[in-house]
Every structure is written in structure tokens, then in C-alpha cells.
Design a protein around this motif. Structure first.
Motif, PDB file in Angstrom:
ATOM      1  N   UNK A  38       3.604  12.106 -23.117  1.00 31.84           N
ATOM      2  CA  UNK A  38       2.346  12.056 -21.853  1.00 31.84           C
ATOM      3  C   UNK A  38       1.803  12.905 -22.705  1.00 31.84           C
ATOM      4  N   UNK A  39       0.735  12.988 -22.605  1.00 29.93           N
ATOM      5  CA  UNK A  39       0.177  14.893 -22.368  1.00 29.93           C
ATOM      6  C   UNK A  39       0.466  15.619 -21.652  1.00 29.93           C
ATOM      7  N   UNK A  40       0.745  14.783 -20.314  1.00 29.97           N
ATOM      8  CA  UNK A  40       0.787  16.207 -18.885  1.00 29.97           C
ATOM      9  C   UNK A  40       2.906  16.817 -19.456  1.00 29.97           C
ATOM     10  N   UNK A  41       3.545  15.583 -19.624  1.00 37.55           N
ATOM     11  CA  UNK A  41       4.597  16.824 -20.117  1.00 37.55           C
ATOM     12  C   UNK A  41       4.365  17.675 -20.642  1.00 37.55           C
ATOM     13  N   UNK A  42       3.513  17.080 -22.329  1.00 39.04           N
ATOM     14  CA  UNK A  42       3.181  18.062 -23.751  1.00 39.04           C
ATOM     15  C   UNK A  42       2.509  19.289 -23.176  1.00 39.04           C
ATOM     16  N   UNK A  43       1.443  19.644 -22.690  1.00 39.39           N
ATOM     17  CA  UNK A  43       0.443  19.732 -22.304  1.00 39.39           C
ATOM     18  C   UNK A  43       1.797  21.363 -21.113  1.00 39.39           C
ATOM     19  N   UNK A  44       2.393  20.803 -20.253  1.00 40.56           N
ATOM     20  CA  UNK A  44       3.162  21.843 -19.741  1.00 40.56           C
ATOM     21  C   UNK A  44       4.198  22.615 -20.701  1.00 40.56           C
ATOM     22  N   UNK A  45       4.373  22.006 -21.443  1.00 41.67           N
ATOM     23  CA  UNK A  45       5.566  23.035 -22.061  1.00 41.67           C
ATOM     24  C   UNK A  45       4.501  23.619 -23.025  1.00 41.67           C
ATOM     25  N   UNK A  46       3.864  23.125 -23.732  1.00 44.28           N
ATOM     26  CA  UNK A  46       3.189  24.263 -24.717  1.00 44.28           C
ATOM     27  C   UNK A  46       2.411  25.398 -23.840  1.00 44.28           C
ATOM     28  N   UNK A  47       2.041  24.922 -22.952  1.00 43.70           N
ATOM     29  CA  UNK A  47       1.483  25.887 -22.127  1.00 43.70           C
ATOM     30  C   UNK A  47       2.631  27.206 -21.678  1.00 43.70           C
ATOM     31  N   UNK A  85      -4.988  18.187 -27.471  1.00 39.23           N
ATOM     32  CA  UNK A  85      -3.249  17.150 -27.039  1.00 39.23           C
ATOM     33  C   UNK A  85      -3.766  16.155 -26.834  1.00 39.23           C
ATOM     34  N   UNK A  86      -4.427  15.246 -27.094  1.00 37.01           N
ATOM     35  CA  UNK A  86      -4.402  13.940 -27.313  1.00 37.01           C
ATOM     36  C   UNK A  86      -3.464  13.561 -28.677  1.00 37.01           C
ATOM     37  N   UNK A  87      -4.479  14.251 -29.279  1.00 41.29           N
ATOM     38  CA  UNK A  87      -4.009  13.540 -31.033  1.00 41.29           C
ATOM     39  C   UNK A  87      -2.643  14.323 -31.174  1.00 41.29           C
ATOM     40  N   UNK A  88      -2.544  15.295 -30.788  1.00 42.23           N
ATOM     41  CA  UNK A  88      -0.626  15.561 -31.278  1.00 42.23           C
ATOM     42  C   UNK A  88       0.473  14.638 -29.627  1.00 42.23           C
ATOM     43  N   UNK A  89      -0.300  14.222 -28.652  1.00 44.42           N
ATOM     44  CA  UNK A  89       0.431  13.239 -27.776  1.00 44.42           C
ATOM     45  C   UNK A  89       0.365  12.417 -28.138  1.00 44.42           C
ATOM     46  N   UNK A  90      -0.232  11.508 -29.259  1.00 44.51           N
ATOM     47  CA  UNK A  90      -0.372  10.461 -29.594  1.00 44.51           C
ATOM     48  C   UNK A  90       0.737  10.088 -30.987  1.00 44.51           C
ATOM     49  N   UNK A  91       0.643  11.732 -31.215  1.00 44.14           N
ATOM     50  CA  UNK A  91       1.525  11.600 -32.800  1.00 44.14           C
ATOM     51  C   UNK A  91       3.678  12.153 -31.982  1.00 44.14           C
ATOM     52  N   UNK A  92       3.223  12.263 -31.324  1.00 44.82           N
ATOM     53  CA  UNK A  92       4.531  12.803 -30.307  1.00 44.82           C
ATOM     54  C   UNK A  92       4.575  11.669 -29.762  1.00 44.82           C
ATOM     55  N   UNK A 114     -16.401  24.212 -28.175  1.00 44.00           N
ATOM     56  CA  UNK A 114     -16.119  24.580 -26.905  1.00 44.00           C
ATOM     57  C   UNK A 114     -14.476  24.911 -26.326  1.00 44.00           C
ATOM     58  N   UNK A 115     -13.879  25.679 -25.879  1.00 42.00           N
ATOM     59  CA  UNK A 115     -12.808  25.491 -25.036  1.00 42.00           C
ATOM     60  C   UNK A 115     -11.960  24.287 -24.397  1.00 42.00           C
ATOM     61  N   UNK A 116     -13.802  23.783 -24.042  1.00 44.21           N
ATOM     62  CA  UNK A 116     -12.673  22.549 -23.385  1.00 44.21           C
ATOM     63  C   UNK A 116     -12.303  21.308 -23.979  1.00 44.21           C
ATOM     64  N   UNK A 117     -12.908  21.494 -25.382  1.00 46.35           N
ATOM     65  CA  UNK A 117     -12.423  20.726 -26.465  1.00 46.35           C
ATOM     66  C   UNK A 117     -10.862  20.930 -26.983  1.00 46.35           C
ATOM     67  N   UNK A 118     -10.032  21.658 -26.464  1.00 39.98           N
ATOM     68  CA  UNK A 118      -8.587  21.841 -26.473  1.00 39.98           C
ATOM     69  C   UNK A 118      -7.834  20.325 -25.887  1.00 39.98           C
ATOM     70  N   UNK A 119      -8.260  19.578 -24.227  1.00 42.93           N
ATOM     71  CA  UNK A 119      -8.173  18.580 -24.565  1.00 42.93           C
ATOM     72  C   UNK A 119      -7.826  17.544 -25.709  1.00 42.93           C
TER      73      UNK A 119
END
Length: 284
Positions: free
Chosen positions: A265-274, A255-262, A247-252
Motif C-alpha cells: 500500500x502506498x501509505x505504508x510505503x510512503x512512510x518508510x521512504x519518508x 510512489x504509485x508505480x513503486x507501490x504497484x511493483x512492490x 513538478x514536485x507534486x508528481x512525486x505521488x
């Protein structure tokens, strides 16, 4: 699947309303519905018209390229129908696609047919100049060679190739789209770890490409992003997700996985990707 139908068998009532409700509640602001054929593209647009936050792509998936010549179609008529559909729904269509090459499933459409009608869609886009929503499976070399002849923007979605392949697409100006299918193996995770954030997008490709507990990145998903309980489709409940249906909600979770790899923080990462996504698909 969101109509409750699995492999031709109806298991539960249509529940797309519930799926979308969970999506908006999770913080999604826009959803792009992918068209994989002329028929699917029409359906995607009709669905997109039901909510201001829904958008669509229009195109022909490589495994469907035989449709250009099926029944009463001619390649010219099929292409014209795609063009007309886009022209009549400019406010909803954000990309040409899903188009590209898929050499893992040649039993659906042979290689030369895929290449021929991928190029035909790219020729159409010389008129339209839309972002491209690209499909690539075991075909990075040919996809790169073809795209090198054009100056378009867009994303190679559901990317599961290696770092060298990703860098070649990035050098052409394309973004790399990541979902559960991009994070299946440790090799995938090593690749993603080395991709530049400024060229990333995230997605679900639902109802496919979920992140499964057996995947090496699953351990990085925060517990709060596993919060929606799921049940087997035969025991469907409106406030539950369906097991093995993404489902679309699982996009989070992506994000969690990429945040951990990079290690960002997921908040700043999500802003950039958005912002990457907005710049490509919603910049008028």
C-alpha cells in the motif's frame, strides 16, 4: 522553466508560487532544491530562504566540472567558495552535491576532469561530513570505485542502472533515488521491483524526469494523482500544470508505480521512504 523561460524564450509569467502551492496541497512537507554549480547553489539557497520547508544542496555537477578552472577560478578558490557557501548556510544546506560522474555527456566535460573534481569535492566532505547527493550516468563502475575509498552516506539519485549496480551502492551504505527517469523501461521496473524498500528514496528531479504516458509504469498511476490538468506552455494558466514540465507534486506518481511493483500500500510505503529521507538529510 518556472520563470516561464524555455530555451531562452519567455512563454509565460513566473509561476513558481503556483507550483509550490500545488506541492504543499499535495502533502509534501519538505523540498530539497538541487545545486549543480556554485552559481546554482547560491540561487538554490536564496530560494530556500523564502520558505521554512525549502532546503538546498551545494556542489558541482559532473558536466559542469570545467567551472573549477574557468575564467578567474582556480580549483582551490572554487572549492573554497563551495565550502564557504555551506558554512554560511548550515541551516539550509542538507547535502553536498549534485556531484558524481556522467559518461553519457562527455561533450560537456571530459571523463578525467569529472573524476578529478568529484574526488576534490569528496575530499572537502571529509571535513564537512554531509550526506552526498550523487549523479551517475553510465559510470557506475568508476563511481563505485571512487566511493569505496570513503565512508559517507547519501543517495545515488535518478538511478537508472541495473540491479547489480544498485546492490553495489547499497553495500556501500547508499540509498537509491527513483524518479521518472528510473522507470522508463520494463528493465527499469524489473530492477526497482527487486530493490529493498529500506534503501529507497523517491524524487521528481523536476522540471525534468516526468513519468510519460509512453512509459510502462504509467498504467500504475492512480487517476487521482493525474488530477492537475495541464496545458501547453503557450496557453499557460495559473491553476494548470505545464505539459512536459515536471513538478514536485508528481512525486505521488513515482510512489504509485513503486507501490504497484512492490505490491505494498502506498501509505505504508510512503512512510518508510519518508523516514529514509529524514534519517539521511534531516537527522541532526
Amino acid at each position: 522553466m518556472y520563470q516561464g523561460i524555455y530555451n531562452g524564450s519567455k512563454k509565460h509569467e513566473p509561476d513558481l508560487t503556483h507550483v509550490l502551492k500545488r506541492s504543499w496541497k499535495s502533502g509534501l512537507e519538505k523540498i530539497i532544491i538541487t545545486g549543480g554549480s556554485l552559481k546554482e547553489s547560491k540561487e538554490a539557497i536564496e530560494l530556500a530562504k523564502t520558505d521554512d520547508r525549502l532546503y538546498a544542496t551545494v556542489g558541482c555537477h559532473p558536466t559542469r566540472c570545467n567551472e573549477f578552472e574557468q575564467e578567474e577560478n582556480t580549483p582551490e578558490n572554487y572549492l573554497q567558495s563551495l565550502k564557504t557557501l555551506i558554512a554560511e548556510n548550515e541551516h539550509k544546506v542538507v547535502a553536498l552535491g549534485e556531484c558524481g560522474l556522467d559518461y553519457d555527456r562527455l561533450h560537456f566535460c571530459e571523463k578525467e576532469t569529472q573524476k578529478k573534481y568529484f574526488e576534490l569535492q569528496l575530499k572537502l566532505n571529509e571535513e564537512l561530513n554531509l550526506p552526498l547527493f550523487l549523479h551517475c550516468r553510465n559510470a557506475a563502475s568508476d563511481l563505485y570505485d571512487i566511493l569505496s575509498n570513503y565512508k559517507f552516506k547519501g543517495v545515488v539519485h535518478s538511478f537508472d542502472g541495473n540491479l547489480e549496480e544498485a546492490k553495489k551502492f547499497i553495500d556501500l551504505g547508499y540509498f537509491i533515488g527513483l524518479n521518472g527517469c528510473s522507470l522508463k523501461t520494463q528493465e527499469n521496473l524489473d530492477t526497482v521491483k527487486n530493490l529493498p524498500i529500506e534503501k529507497l528514496m523517491i524524487e521528481t528531479d523536476c522540471p525534468w524526469c516526468e513519468v510519460r504516458p509512453t512509459h510502462p509504469g504509467y498504467k500504475f498511476i492512480l487517476e487521482e494523482n493525474k488530477k492537475f490538468p495541464s496545458v501547453k506552455k503557450e496557453k499557460w494558466q495559473p491553476d494548470h500544470m505545464v505539459k512536459s514540465r515536471n513538478e514536485p507534486t508528481n512525486i505521488r506518481q513515482v510512489l504509485d508505480i513503486i507501490s504497484a511493483l512492490k505490491q505494498e500500500p502506498s501509505d505504508s510505503l510512503s512512510e518508510k521512504i519518508f523516514q529514509n529521507t529524514m534519517d539521511v538529510f534531516f537527522k541532526k
